[in-house]
Design an enzyme around this catalytic site. Structure first.
Site, PDB file in Angstrom:
ATOM      1  N   THR A  15      -4.251   2.506  -3.842  1.00 18.57           N
ATOM      2  CA  THR A  15      -3.769   1.902  -5.249  1.00 18.57           C
ATOM      3  C   THR A  15      -4.653   2.415  -6.440  1.00 18.57           C
ATOM      4  O   THR A  15      -4.081   2.729  -7.455  1.00 18.57           O
ATOM      5  CB  THR A  15      -3.926   0.236  -5.216  1.00 18.57           C
ATOM      6  OG1 THR A  15      -3.083  -0.088  -4.241  1.00 18.57           O
ATOM      7  CG2 THR A  15      -3.456  -0.328  -6.516  1.00 18.57           C
ATOM      8  N   SER A  58      -2.936   4.021   2.382  1.00 20.80           N
ATOM      9  CA  SER A  58      -3.886   3.591   3.582  1.00 20.80           C
ATOM     10  C   SER A  58      -3.021   3.622   4.763  1.00 20.80           C
ATOM     11  O   SER A  58      -3.608   3.387   5.850  1.00 20.80           O
ATOM     12  CB  SER A  58      -4.991   2.862   3.300  1.00 20.80           C
ATOM     13  OG  SER A  58      -4.859   1.639   3.262  1.00 20.80           O
ATOM     14  N   ASP A  90      -5.499  -1.355   2.185  1.00 21.39           N
ATOM     15  CA  ASP A  90      -4.747  -2.118   3.360  1.00 21.39           C
ATOM     16  C   ASP A  90      -5.553  -1.719   4.794  1.00 21.39           C
ATOM     17  O   ASP A  90      -5.720  -2.612   5.695  1.00 21.39           O
ATOM     18  CB  ASP A  90      -3.204  -1.616   3.541  1.00 21.39           C
ATOM     19  CG  ASP A  90      -2.582  -2.231   2.497  1.00 21.39           C
ATOM     20  OD1 ASP A  90      -3.092  -3.178   1.978  1.00 21.39           O
ATOM     21  OD2 ASP A  90      -1.440  -1.566   2.157  1.00 21.39           O
TER      22      ASP A  90
HETATM   23  N1  ASP Z   1      -0.958   0.053   0.058  1.00 20.62           N
HETATM   24  C1  ASP Z   1      -2.269   0.271  -0.612  1.00 20.62           C
HETATM   25  C2  ASP Z   1      -3.425   1.013   0.371  1.00 20.62           C
HETATM   26  O1  ASP Z   1      -3.835   0.413   1.070  1.00 20.62           O
HETATM   27  C3  ASP Z   1      -3.014  -0.952  -0.848  1.00 20.62           C
HETATM   28  C4  ASP Z   1      -4.416  -0.905  -1.642  1.00 20.62           C
HETATM   29  O2  ASP Z   1      -4.916   0.237  -1.734  1.00 20.62           O
HETATM   30  O3  ASP Z   1      -4.712  -1.852  -2.249  1.00 20.62           O
HETATM   31  O4  ASP Z   1      -3.044   2.163   0.212  1.00 20.62           O
END
Ligand code: ASP
Length: 344
Positions: A15, A58, A90
């Site tokens: 993110t 991730s 994640d």
């Molecule tokens: N979906 C994102 C990831 O893990 C969530 C985050 O980074 O907070 O890349």
């Protein structure tokens, strides 16, 4: 402030560097290319080099990516005072756990961080997490850690605990190694010191599956996972490692896959504490069938440790022996005994 410390920041995605606004989904972007333009104060904390290793949500990070991160840190270990890995939240606990097993005899801090909102958004937590992570990477904490929302946690003890709040991580069975309040509060008594030579350990190519036991759990699922290719299993059992055992239920299925040479590690699905398979009959039956007691390991640590041991060629008994040991501060069964340095 003038600093002579050198830090390498490896960007892997998440993110922090994403763009987009609701209702559109967030997607990987290239903010980190211009990291110092966005957070110029970082250069007051350390001479910072930034490398984009890859740029993924991730959820798409695989054991091969764990190897890539570990290898890069191993290669550049002597060129820097510390490392920051920007990673999606994640699966950060998995990657941090993996790096703890890969980087044997680590002498430098390796600090994972990320954010709940992208760097480009006004109310983002990215800036403070980056500042804290870089500052922690210049300290004498030669471990793989996660810095998030002012706390520095041991990576191999960390789990993602909150999807909404800014304190996205917790370490239910081990206290923080440091906290960034008005001052940095570092707990040297909790920090592990490397023993032995520095080397890059074998990776994680062995496929491991993780199943959550639920009431009425179908024992056939254990064998189905092995039939589908799993060479090791982590079972998230109830409470202190208990599984349904009436009419045979789960223990015989564990016994059959153990006979096929597939280790089955039991951890708890509870938030705090760990498995202790001697405590109840339905845990003892799993143990008698050949299950490995995972003690108070987190699920990410158990999955990673199992994949790492199997890739290194350990058989069921070799896995059992290694799970009885605390190799990287992950705890496990060894945590049941009072551990030196484990309490504040
Ligand atoms: N979906 C994102 C990831 O893990 C969530 C985050 O980074 O907070 O890349």
């Amino acid at each position: 402030m003038v600093t002579s410390k050198k830090v390498l920041m490896l960007h892997t995605g998440g993110t922090l560097g994403m763009s987009g606004q609701r209702p559109e989904p967030l997607r990987p972007d290239t903010y980190t290319h211009r990291m110092l333009e966005h957070v110029p104060e970082l250069s007051r904390l350390a001479a910072l080099d930034v490398e984009i290793l890859f740029n993924l949500d991730s959820s798409n990070v695989t054991p091969r990516h764990w190897d890539d991160i570990g290898r890069r840190i191993h290669q550049r270990h002597d060129d820097y005072d510390g490392f920051v890995v920007v990673h999606g939240t994640d699966t950060m606990a998995y990657t941090a756990s993996a790096c703890a097993f890969l980087l044997e005899g680590l002498r430098k801090p390796v600090v994972f961080t990320g954010s709940q909102r992208p760097l480009g958004q006004v109310r983002s937590d990215a800036r403070s997490n980056l500042v804290g992570a870089v500052e922690m990477a210049t300290q004498d904490i030669p471990e793989v850690t996660v810095f998030f929302d002012s706390k520095l946690l041991r990576g191999v003890r960390t789990v993602k605990s909150d999807v909404w709040g800014y304190a996205a991580f917790d370490s239910p069975n081990f206290p923080p190694l440091a906290e960034a309040g008005v001052d940095l509060l570092i707990r040297p008594d909790r920090v592990r010191r490397p023993a032995g030579p520095r080397r890059l350990a074998a990776g994680f190519s062995a496929p491991v599956a993780c199943l959550e036991v639920t009431p009425g759990f179908a024992p056939a699922l254990v064998e189905a996972a092995v039939d589908a290719g799993a060479r090791g299993l982590v079972l998230r059992a109830f409470g202190s490692g208990n599984v349904p055992d009436q009419d045979g239920a789960v223990p015989p299925a564990i016994g059959r896959v153990v006979q096929r040479g597939v280790p089955v590690v039991l951890v708890t699905q509870a938030w705090r504490g760990g498995a202790d398979l001697h405590l109840y009959e339905c845990g003892q039956r799993a143990l008698d069938a050949g299950a490995v007691d995972g003690g108070d390991l987190t699920t990410p640590a158990a999955v990673v440790k199992l994949a790492w041991l199997l890739t290194a060629g350990r058989d069921v008994e070799g896995v059992r022996a290694a799970f009885a040991q605390d190799l990287r501060g992950e705890g496990g069964m060894a945590a049941r005994r009072p551990m030196k340095g484990a309490t504040g």
